[in-house]
Design an enzyme around this catalytic site. Structure first.
Site, short mmCIF file in Angstrom:
data_model
loop_
_atom_site.label_atom_id
_atom_site.label_comp_id
_atom_site.label_asym_id
_atom_site.label_seq_id
_atom_site.Cartn_x
_atom_site.Cartn_y
_atom_site.Cartn_z
CB ALA A 110 -0.89 0.01 1.24
CE LYS A 111 5.42 4.98 -0.39
NZ LYS A 111 6.58 4.11 -0.19
#
Ligand code: GLU
Length: 439
Positions: A124-125
């Site tokens: 994720a980011k």
């Protein structure tokens, strides 16, 4: 290697842009790389299509009362690329260039990174488009708290665990922890990693990415039969990754010949005095190299740093710094990617053609997320390790991962980046395949 998924694939196959000739954005780079790997692995088209699209994307509006009582509205993102191998994991960055495609790409890179070092996470980011250098600590605190409240529906210690990235740090993580804890009416320390040590952070986390870069460089030098004492290194970016990588490589005996940050670079072919540079940066109000002076040290700009006459180049700043226009001038024979996505596809091809060895980001800079994993494990168990234990476990995982990527690439006669991606995508595809498609 062939991965097939035992489900009917979508009737309409996506049309993939393979090898776009124009230099595209980071998301284009990441997709192109995935497409090439899918072809090599003869990946099932259904799995390929699933991996081409992030699982979940959240765009949020982040209003902040500024110190002058005006209201500024920022845009923030949290993107979960894949949870196939475990909870999503990845940092949050604050930067004026943050945008949807960049965060998508960085989220996908986290999926491959966690797979290549074989820790049980997806990718994720997050990010907020803002200019933190123009904001006060109070403004950053309010922005972080509002952003946290906005992404809270999708984060969680078994769902998605944020961490620091560009322009965020342990203090940012502390604000996130406190915000979630207040809203949930209990202290939740396992919601983020990279926290301050008194708040459930792990020893060794701050230096971990730089330490991983240094360990990877050491392993590469070993494979090349090159003595660290005879090795010169240039580091682009003197933030959390670059400064620790330079410091640890200096301790390992390498000569740090050049370093740079947004204010420009320093060059001394016989090696810089890293200790005095670190003292300068610690005293500088914004932690910059600006104003540093020492006998024999030349001022250079960032372009000169990238093409300086050294053995190893470590890009540890932002993405797409090595492009077709400067790649042919790079004199280093080895590049170790401390930043995420520092090399464009076209530049990568040109470096490969010239025989430059590139240790890809998803391997070289994985030390940060590896120690994030240790932090999460410690938080979940409420049992904390000493620093020697953290560092020796980090070293074990980095050396093992380097060896796996190196051997796989040699056996398959592919560059390290392709080898790392093939290993990573195969691991993720294996998880997708065995889980099947819900429902
Ligand atoms: N932001 C770091 C990275 O890009 C660390 C992520 C984490 O620890 O979750 O790898």
């Amino acid at each position: 290697m062939e991965r097939r998924i035992d489900v009917k694939t979508s009737a309409v196959q996506p049309t993939f842009v393979v090898r776009d000739s124009a230099e595209s954005d980071l998301w284009g780079t990441v997709l192109n790389q995935l497409d090439e790997v899918a072809e090599r692995l003869r990946l099932d088209p259904g799995i390929h299509a699933m991996l081409r699209q992030p699982e979940r994307e959240l765009t949020v509006s982040v209003p902040v009362v500024m110190d002058d009582d005006s209201v500024e509205v920022y845009t923030g993102y949290r993107i979960q690329h894949s949870s196939a191998r475990g909870p999503c994991k990845g940092g949050i960055r604050y930067h004026p260039d943050v945008n949807l495609n960049e965060v998508r790409a960085l989220a996908a890179l986290m999926t491959w990174k966690c797979a290549v070092v074989n820790i049980p996470y997806g990718g994720a980011k997050g990010g907020v488009q803002c200019n933190p250098s123009e904001m006060s600590q109070d403004e950053l605190c309010r922005m972080t708290r509002r952003f946290t409240a906005m992404i809270m529906p999708i984060i969680g210690s078994r769902r998605d665990i944020p961490a620091p990235d560009v322009n965020t740090n342990a203090q940012t993580m502390a604000w996130i922890t406190d915000t979630v804890s207040m809203l949930e009416r209990k202290t939740v320390i396992d919601i983020v990693t990279g926290k301050p040590i008194p708040l459930g952070g792990s020893k060794g986390r701050t230096e971990a990415t730089g330490r991983g870069v240094a360990l990877t460089t050491r392993e590469l030098l070993k494979r090349r039969g090159q003595d660290p004492a005879e090795t010169t290194v240039a580091v682009q970016g003197y933030g959390n990754v670059g400064s620790h990588a330079a410091t640890i490589l200096d301790q390992m005996g390498c000569k740090i010949a050049a370093v740079s940050d947004v204010t420009g670079g320093l060059y001394r072919p016989q090696g810089l005095d890293v200790t005095s540079i670190n003292e300068h940066v610690t005293e500088h109000p914004r932690g910059l190299l600006e104003g540093y002076q020492a006998p024999g040290v030349e001022r250079i700009d960032n372009d000169e740093l990238l093409t300086s006459d050294v053995d190893v180049l470590i890009p540890a700043a932002l993405e797409h710094q090595i492009r077709v226009d400067n790649a042919p001038d790079i004199r280093a024979k080895m590049i170790v990617e401390g930043a995420n996505g520092p090399t464009t596809r076209e530049a990568d091809d040109s470096l490969n053609d010239r025989g430059v060895i590139v240790v890809p980001d998803i391997l070289a800079n994985a030390g940060g997320v590896v120690v994030s994993y240790f932090e999460w494990v410690q938080d979940l168990q409420c049992y904390f390790w000493d620093e020697a234990e953290v560092n020796s476990n980090l070293e074990r995982i980095m050396v093992r991962s380097f060896d796996e990527v190196w051997s796989f690439s040699q056996e398959n006669d592919v560059p390290l980046r392709l080898g790392a991606y093939m290993l990573a995508v195969d691991r993720v595809a294996g998880a997708v395949q065995s889980r099947g498609v819900f429902p």
